[in-house]
Design an enzyme around this catalytic site. Structure first.
Site, PDB file in Angstrom:
ATOM      1  N   HIS A  73       0.779  -1.325  -0.062  1.00  0.00           N
ATOM      2  CA  HIS A  73      -0.051   0.018   0.016  1.00  0.00           C
ATOM      3  C   HIS A  73       0.757   1.180   0.049  1.00  0.00           C
ATOM      4  CE1 HIS A  73      -0.536   1.278   4.526  1.00  0.00           C
ATOM      5  NE2 HIS A  73       0.749   0.841   4.322  1.00  0.00           N
ATOM      6  N   CYS A 114       5.729   6.458   4.467  1.00  0.00           N
ATOM      7  CA  CYS A 114       4.618   5.593   4.235  1.00  0.00           C
ATOM      8  C   CYS A 114       4.009   6.047   2.640  1.00  0.00           C
ATOM      9  CB  CYS A 114       3.445   5.648   5.114  1.00  0.00           C
ATOM     10  SG  CYS A 114       4.141   5.138   6.716  1.00  0.00           S
ATOM     11  N   HIS A 120       4.987   0.288  -0.346  1.00  0.00           N
ATOM     12  CA  HIS A 120       5.718  -0.611   0.414  1.00  0.00           C
ATOM     13  C   HIS A 120       4.686  -1.757   1.095  1.00  0.00           C
ATOM     14  CE1 HIS A 120       3.867   2.206   3.207  1.00  0.00           C
ATOM     15  NE2 HIS A 120       3.957   1.358   4.259  1.00  0.00           N
ATOM     16  N   HIS A 172       3.115  -4.864   3.958  1.00  0.00           N
ATOM     17  CA  HIS A 172       3.079  -5.459   5.611  1.00  0.00           C
ATOM     18  C   HIS A 172       2.286  -6.728   5.326  1.00  0.00           C
ATOM     19  CE1 HIS A 172       3.846  -1.431   7.461  1.00  0.00           C
ATOM     20  NE2 HIS A 172       2.855  -0.844   6.292  1.00  0.00           N
ATOM     21  N   ASP A 178      -5.575 -10.249  -0.054  1.00  0.00           N
ATOM     22  CA  ASP A 178      -4.118 -10.885   0.191  1.00  0.00           C
ATOM     23  C   ASP A 178      -3.423 -10.741  -1.085  1.00  0.00           C
ATOM     24  OD1 ASP A 178      -2.109 -12.452   1.410  1.00  0.00           O
ATOM     25  OD2 ASP A 178      -3.089 -14.311   0.804  1.00  0.00           O
ATOM     26  N   HIS A 179      -2.095 -10.663  -0.986  1.00  0.00           N
ATOM     27  CA  HIS A 179      -1.076 -10.622  -1.980  1.00  0.00           C
ATOM     28  C   HIS A 179      -1.602  -9.654  -3.167  1.00  0.00           C
ATOM     29  CE1 HIS A 179       0.768 -14.178  -0.264  1.00  0.00           C
ATOM     30  NE2 HIS A 179       1.897 -13.825  -1.001  1.00  0.00           N
ATOM     31  N   GLU A 232      -0.974  -3.790  11.828  1.00  0.00           N
ATOM     32  CA  GLU A 232      -0.162  -3.685  10.630  1.00  0.00           C
ATOM     33  C   GLU A 232       1.183  -3.669  10.797  1.00  0.00           C
ATOM     34  OE1 GLU A 232      -1.091   0.273   8.337  1.00  0.00           O
ATOM     35  OE2 GLU A 232       0.810   0.704   8.889  1.00  0.00           O
TER      36      GLU A 232
END
Lengths: 136, 136, 136, 136, 136, 136
Positions: free
Chosen positions: B15, B34, B40, B42, B80-81, B125
Site C-alpha cells: 500500500h 509511508c 511498501h 505489510h 491477500d497478495h 499493521e
C-alpha cells in the site's frame, strides 16, 4: 465511527517493591523476592491505546509517529534504563508496582493529548503479568 | 452468558498512504516514508471477534471453521497478495491506513453474520502498530 | 570461548516475485499469488548473528548499539518502506525472494565488520516462512 | 481509579467435541476433526483478568502470587494433563469447547475472589482461536 | 552459497508417555503427569528446515508452497487431531515423546525431498519444551 | 541419532555495565545508558539446549523435569530477583553483559550434566538482543 489505535513501546528499568511505612519483616512477608534491597528489573512492554474519530483527511485517529515521539519524550526518557525507586521523582514515595506505574504513565500522557481522544495504558511487567488502566 | 470468540487470520499486501486532494509536498510531510510512490507492504494480522450467546447444542458461539471460511471468501481473497491502492475497489479513493482498512473489513463481514452477533475487528499493521474497530 | 550475539531489526517493503526471462504464464505458474503485477508486501524481521571472542575490557563480542547503527545505515535506509523491485539497485535484475534478500544483506554487512567476526543472516518474510544464510 | 491485572497460566489437556444427544454422523458433520473418538489435545493458555481498586498499602489490585496460587489449586490441578471428557466432573455431560471451558473456569474462580473484584477469563485453545468470558 | 529455508506448520494431538515393558508404578515414577491413562494433549508447532543451493531461475531453495503441501500430505494428515498412541501406526509401539515424534517426522519427510537437500526438524511440544533433529 | 532438547526458563534481575578499571567518563562513553549508576534491569529469557542420544527406555535425551529442576537450583535461585553486580559472587568483578552471563550459566550447568551430553546456552536480554554460547 470511533477507532482505537495502539502503539507498543518498551523500556528497561530496575525497581524494588517496598512500603516505607512498614518494617523489613512486613515488607518481606508481603513482597517476597520483589523486595530485594538491591533491586531487580524488568523489560517493560508499554502499550498506549488512543481512541477517537478517524480524521477524514489523513485516515488517522492520531499520527503514530507523533504519538511515539510523545511517549519517548514524556515516558521513555524518564524511565528507560533507570532505577524507578532512586532515579525518578514519581516513585520516590510511591511503590513502583505495575499498577502504579501504569497510572503514572497515564497521568504523564493524558495532558499531551487532545481532550476528545480517550487514553488507556497496558503495561507488561513480564509476559505473564500485566495491567490495564483505566477500566470502567 | 455472552462469550466472545476470536479468530486470527493474516494477509500480505502492498500500500501507499496518500491523499489525492493534496500535492506531493503535503503528502510527503504528513505521511513520510509511508508515502513512497512505489508502495511498501505489510504482513497484516487480522483478528475477528464475534460475541454472542453459546448455542447449547454445539457449545459454540459460532463455528470457527465457518467464520474462517467467510473471512477467506470475503476478505482474504480480496486483499491477500494485492496492492490495496491499485488492485481493490475499496481503496481506489480511500487512504489505506490501518484505521480505514479495519472499517472496510468490518463492513464486509458485518453483512455475513447473524444480527444477534456483535462484530469487532483488530488489525495489526506491524507488531507495534494496531487498531480496533468499533469502540463505544 | 566464542559467543554469538544476535540483533533483531525490521523493515517493511513491497515486492513481486518475477523472472524476467520467463513469459507471464510461466511466472504465474511458478510464483502464483507472489507474482501479482502490482506487488504485495511484508514486514521483514531481520536477525543479524555475529560470532567472535568476548572482548575482556567490555564483555562484548561487538557493541550492539554500533551493530544496530550499521544495520540501519547499510540495510534499513536502503530497503525500509521501499519497493524492492523498483526502488533498489540490488533487485533490479535479481528476484527478491527471501533467499536472495538474505544473501544481499549479508554482502552489504560483511564488508562493515572486522574479519575475525563471523556473520550470519536470518530473514523472516512471514512468521511461518524464513531463511538462514550462510549455512555450511 | 480502577485497574485490571492479568495473570497468564497454561495447561495441557486432551478433549473431544461431542454432543451425546446426537448420533455419530451428526457429530462428525458438526465437529469434524474435533470429534475424533480417541481425542486430540491442546496447550491451553489461560489469562485471568481481575479488576478493582489499587490497595494504597501494597500498590496491588490483588497479589499476583496469591492469584497464581488460587488458579493452580482450583483450575490447573483439575485440568492440567487430563482428558477433559473422561477425567473431570465438569465435562462429563458438557461439551468441552473453548467457550464452555472458559465459563467453567470463571465459575471455579469467581467464588475464590472478593466480591468487589471483577473477573474475566481469556482462554486460548490455539494461537488463532480464543475466547473471552464474560462480555457485556 | 547454501541457504536454509524454514517452514512452520502445526498440529494438535493427544498422547500418553508410556513404556509398555514397565509396570504402572514405574511408568508413573518416570513420566508423572505425562503418563495420565486417558491421555493429555498439545498444540505441536513443527518447523521444517531445508538446506540447499539457491536455484538461479526461481531464487528458491525449494518452493515453500510445495514443501507445505508435502508436510500436509505426509505429516499433518497422519497426526493432526489424532491420538498418537491409538490412532497411528508409528507410535503403536514407540513412546510418543517429542524426541521420537521428531525422528518419525524426519523419516516421513526425508524420502520426499531431493537427495541434495538437507533436512532438519524442530518440534515444539510447548513454548518451553522443544527438540531438534538431527544434530551432528 | 542425536537429538537436541531445549528448555526455556526465565529470571528477572538488575544490572549495570561497568569496567572497574575505567573512570566514569570512559564507562559512560562505552556503555551509555547501560552504565546508569543505580542500575536498570531485564526479564532474562534463558534457553538451555542439551544434545545427546535418545534413551530407548524413556524416549528422552534427558528428563525435562530434571533439567528444569537443575536450572532452578543452580541458576534461578542465584540470579532471579537479584542485582547481578551487588548480590552475586560471579559478577563482583565480571561485567554482567549478556555474553558473560551466558558463559557463567554454562559453567554452572556443565558440571551438573553427564559428560556425554552437549550443553549450549541461549540468553535473551531483550526480545531484540540475545546471545548463544558456545559456538564452534
Amino acid at each position: 465511527m470511533k477507532v482505537a489505535v495502539y502503539r507498543k513501546e518498551h523500556f528497561n528499568a530496575a525497581h524494588r517493591l517496598y512500603n516505607q511505612a512498614w518494617d523489613d519483616a512486613k515488607n518481606q512477608e508481603v513482597f517476597g523476592l520483589c523486595n530485594n534491597p538491591n533491586f531487580h528489573g524488568h523489560n517493560y512492554e508499554l502499550v498506549i491505546r488512543v481512541c477517537g474519530e478517524i480524521d477524514p483527511d489523513t485516515g488517522y485517529v492520531i499520527d503514530m509517529k507523533y504519538l511515539s515521539q510523545v511517549v519517548k519524550e514524556k515516558v521513555l526518557k524518564r524511565f528507560d534504563h533507570k532505577n524507578l525507586n532512586l532515579d525518578t521523582q514519581e516513585f520516590k514515595h510511591l511503590n513502583p508496582t505495575a499498577e502504579n506505574i501504569a497510572v503514572v504513565i497515564w497521568d504523564l500522557l493524558r495532558k499531551e493529548l487532545r481532550e476528545d481522544l480517550d487514553l488507556k495504558i497496558y503495561l507488561y511487567e513480564t509476559e505473564r503479568n500485566y495491567v490495564e488502566y483505566p477500566v470502567q
